[in-house]
Scaffold this motif. Structure first.
Motif, short mmCIF file in Angstrom:
data_model
loop_
_atom_site.label_atom_id
_atom_site.label_comp_id
_atom_site.label_asym_id
_atom_site.label_seq_id
_atom_site.Cartn_x
_atom_site.Cartn_y
_atom_site.Cartn_z
N THR A 163 35.96 -33.99 16.86
CA THR A 163 35.79 -34.77 18.09
C THR A 163 35.79 -33.83 19.29
N TRP A 164 36.63 -32.80 19.25
CA TRP A 164 36.66 -31.84 20.36
C TRP A 164 35.44 -30.91 20.34
N THR A 165 35.17 -30.31 19.16
CA THR A 165 34.10 -29.30 19.12
C THR A 165 32.70 -29.90 19.26
N GLU A 166 32.52 -31.14 18.79
CA GLU A 166 31.17 -31.73 18.80
C GLU A 166 30.94 -32.71 19.94
N VAL A 167 32.03 -33.35 20.40
CA VAL A 167 31.83 -34.41 21.40
C VAL A 167 32.47 -34.05 22.74
N LEU A 168 33.81 -34.03 22.79
CA LEU A 168 34.48 -33.85 24.09
C LEU A 168 34.21 -32.48 24.71
N GLY A 169 34.25 -31.44 23.89
CA GLY A 169 34.03 -30.08 24.41
C GLY A 169 32.66 -29.91 25.05
N PRO A 170 31.58 -30.01 24.23
CA PRO A 170 30.25 -29.77 24.80
C PRO A 170 29.75 -30.86 25.75
N GLN A 171 30.22 -32.11 25.58
CA GLN A 171 29.64 -33.19 26.39
C GLN A 171 30.47 -33.56 27.62
N TRP A 172 31.75 -33.15 27.62
CA TRP A 172 32.59 -33.53 28.76
C TRP A 172 33.27 -32.31 29.41
N PHE A 173 33.98 -31.50 28.61
CA PHE A 173 34.76 -30.40 29.17
C PHE A 173 33.85 -29.33 29.80
N THR A 174 32.83 -28.90 29.05
CA THR A 174 31.93 -27.85 29.55
C THR A 174 31.17 -28.28 30.80
N PRO A 175 30.54 -29.46 30.80
CA PRO A 175 29.85 -29.87 32.04
C PRO A 175 30.80 -29.98 33.23
N LEU A 176 32.03 -30.46 32.98
CA LEU A 176 32.98 -30.68 34.09
C LEU A 176 33.55 -29.37 34.63
N PHE A 177 34.05 -28.52 33.72
CA PHE A 177 34.78 -27.33 34.18
C PHE A 177 33.93 -26.06 34.27
N HIS A 178 32.85 -25.98 33.50
CA HIS A 178 32.02 -24.77 33.54
C HIS A 178 30.76 -24.96 34.38
N ASP A 179 30.18 -26.17 34.31
CA ASP A 179 28.93 -26.39 35.04
C ASP A 179 29.17 -27.09 36.38
N GLY A 180 30.43 -27.43 36.67
CA GLY A 180 30.78 -28.03 37.96
C GLY A 180 30.24 -29.42 38.19
N GLN A 181 29.96 -30.15 37.08
CA GLN A 181 29.47 -31.53 37.25
C GLN A 181 30.68 -32.47 37.39
N TRP A 182 31.25 -32.51 38.61
CA TRP A 182 32.52 -33.22 38.85
C TRP A 182 32.51 -34.72 38.53
N PRO A 183 31.34 -35.44 38.59
CA PRO A 183 31.42 -36.88 38.27
C PRO A 183 31.99 -37.18 36.88
N TRP A 184 31.94 -36.17 35.98
CA TRP A 184 32.51 -36.39 34.64
C TRP A 184 34.01 -36.67 34.70
N ALA A 185 34.68 -36.28 35.80
CA ALA A 185 36.12 -36.57 35.95
C ALA A 185 36.36 -38.07 36.03
N LEU A 186 35.40 -38.80 36.59
CA LEU A 186 35.54 -40.26 36.70
C LEU A 186 35.61 -40.91 35.31
N VAL A 187 34.87 -40.32 34.36
CA VAL A 187 34.87 -40.86 32.99
C VAL A 187 36.27 -40.78 32.41
N ALA A 188 36.94 -39.62 32.65
CA ALA A 188 38.31 -39.45 32.14
C ALA A 188 39.22 -40.49 32.79
N GLY A 189 39.07 -40.69 34.09
CA GLY A 189 39.90 -41.67 34.80
C GLY A 189 39.70 -43.06 34.22
N PHE A 190 38.43 -43.40 33.96
CA PHE A 190 38.11 -44.72 33.40
C PHE A 190 38.73 -44.87 32.01
N GLY A 191 38.61 -43.82 31.20
CA GLY A 191 39.17 -43.85 29.84
C GLY A 191 40.68 -43.99 29.86
N LEU A 192 41.32 -43.33 30.82
CA LEU A 192 42.79 -43.38 30.90
C LEU A 192 43.30 -44.77 31.27
#
Lengths: 222, 278
Positions: A53-82
């Motif tokens: 789940t981390w290596t195939e889904v959360l890492g490449p689709q959420w963590f990398t875009p948010l923290f490496h590519d600076g696509q900050w709107p992905w933080a809203l997804v985490a907030g919604f999930g929480l």
């Protein structure tokens, strides 16, 4: 991702063989070795799910875009999930309903679309000609008009009887309706028998796969 | 069960397990060749791959794990072999079970080494997705935008030659799913109506009976019925692999079950008769 060579390593094969024998030991009787390997198997499967789940889904689709590519709107997804986790707090549990409601709306819309594309072609296809003309025979099928006609008649007969069985709006006192419903139930039993037979075949296939693994990969007998 | 019943109702179950094991081992060691009739649904699966144009991509979806590999692994293996024999481009994708992507990758690597298939040029692994419906809906619009990177090198899909000319599901020739679950409903509901690609399904034997309505309506083009379907496919390819060998013990085991069910029922009947006479 590991390569094929990693999985067919002798240590992996030995572990697989010991695990297989340990799990098969239940056939003799319940024992501690079986329990141990059952827990190892469940633990491995759960751990593997978390890792993938981390290596195939959360890492490449959420963590990398948010923290490496600076696509900050992905933080809203985490907030919604929480929001789901607020269900554990009496004071804030109302917030979880926002997330659950959104998810239910999404699922309901999806179900509507899939139901239409799932059943409508089947309903359309259930209208079959009982009097078949030669131009309705599929090319190269080797079938005859009489054969297709009888097959279609049988199909319609079974469909009507099974549908009658599931008609619960009135008591089935009429002799014709009652006989049709009984026939429908009998037809359903045939179907359940076919499913049971297939289930047995599936279990045999799994057993044969494990026996072949022990004979071929582990003991090199074949 | 009463100890006074007929002896056939009191057979120790370990003898039955032993008989089953013996039949399986003997069936695997002694190559008894039993006739195997190829079903129309397996033929249609084979023909869908055989007639697939080379300029389009074949999508191979897997949803199985170690628990059903006895059936799903040989199915996937024989179809991958067929794809590579025809030198068709294909992409792997996995849903539902986290092990599916690794097991499919392993199989593809095994066959790729034999048929000199190059990763990125001839085949690609699109990885594992948990959200089946969302992913399929995205793929109907745009595959590259939905999946973004491959699973092995984590590079953008557009960089790979194998993905050239592939925008969405309309650019696929065949969608083949190998599954231990009822995922066909998602494909039929969300994808099949949006593409001309032949949708073929290879389920475990447990699930196969419920798919005949979809075969009849044409929503599913072809099907491999568990391990039997894989053996049929091997026969059409003139191959003699694991399933050709395994189908004999499957048949022998089913014969044993018929005999045991017959004996058990006779035992019950005889017990009732004994009780009636006493």
């Amino acid at each position: 991702m590991p390569t094929a060579a990693t999985w067919s390593h002798p240590i992996g094969v030995w572990f697989g063989a010991i695990g297989t024998l340990a799990l098969f030991s239940l056939i003799y009787r319940e024992n501690r070795v079986y329990r141990l390997f059952e827990h190892i198997f469940i633990g491995l499967a759960a751990g593997y799910l978390i890792k993938t789940t981390w290596t195939e889904v959360l890492g490449p689709q959420w963590f990398t875009p948010l923290f490496h590519d600076g696509q900050w709107p992905w933080a809203l997804v985490a907030g919604f999930g929480l929001l789901f986790y607020t269900i554990f707090s009496r004071k804030h549990s109302w917030m979880s309903r926002i997330a659950i409601g959104a998810l239910m709306g999404f699922a309901a819309g999806q179900a509507f679309q899939t139901t239409a594309s799932d059943y409508i072609p089947q309903i359309r296809k259930s209208f079959k000609p009982l009097f078949v003309t030669p131009d309705q025979i599929p090319l190269g099928s080797g079938l005859t008009t009489l054969g297709i006609g009888l097959n279609n008649l049988l199909f319609v007969f079974i469909m009507v009887t099974v549908l009658t069985y599931f008609f619960f709006s009135f008591e089935q006192k009429n002799k014709v309706v009652a006989a049709s419903a009984r026939t429908g139930r009998l037809m359903l039993m045939f179907a359940f028998g076919a499913i049971f037979g297939s289930t047995v075949m599936a279990r045999m296939a799994l057993l044969i796969d494990r026996v072949w693994f022990l004979m071929h990969n582990w003991l090199h007998l074949q | 069960m009463s100890n006074l019943g007929h002896p056939l109702t009191r057979i120790n179950r370990h003898w039955l397990y032993g008989a089953l094991l013996a039949i399986v081992v003997i069936g695997l060691i002694v190559p008894i060749s039993l006739p195997l009739a190829v079903s129309p649904e397996a033929t249609r699966f084979y023909e869908a791959i055989e007639s697939a144009p080379k300029d389009k991509l074949v999508l191979v979806s897997t949803l199985w794990s170690a628990s059903t590999q006895g059936e799903n692994r040989p199915q996937t293996q024989v179809v991958l072999k067929h794809l590579m024999k025809r030198h068709l481009r294909f992409a792997l994708i996995a849903f539902g079970d986290a092990q599916a992507t690794t097991l499919a990758q392993e199989l593809a690597e095994e066959q790729a080494a034999i048929y000199k298939y190059e990763y990125g040029k001839d085949w690609i692994n699109l990885g594992y997705r948990q959200d089946i419906a969302g992913t399929l809906k995205g793929m109907v619009r745009n595959i590259n935008e939905t999946l973004k990177t491959d699973s092995v090198n984590r590079r953008p899909l557009a960089e790979y030659p194998v993905m050239a000319g592939v925008r969405n599901v309309k650019d696929l020739s065949v969608i083949a799913e190998f599954s231990a679950s009822g995922n066909y409903k998602s494909w039929v509901g969300l994808v099949v109506g949006s593409t001309d690609a032949a949708f073929c399904y290879a389920p475990t034997s447990v699930m196969a009976p419920e798919l005949y309505t979809y075969l009849d309506s044409g929503q599913i083009r072809g099907m491999l019925f568990g391990i039997k379907g894989a053996a049929e496919y091997e026969q059409m390819m003139n191959e003699k692999g694991f399933t050709t060998r395994a189908i004999t013990p499957v048949s022998l085991a089913l014969v044993l079950l018929f005999v045991l069910i017959g004996l058990g029922n006779y035992g019950m009947y005889a017990t009732k008769k004994m009780e009636g006479n006493s």
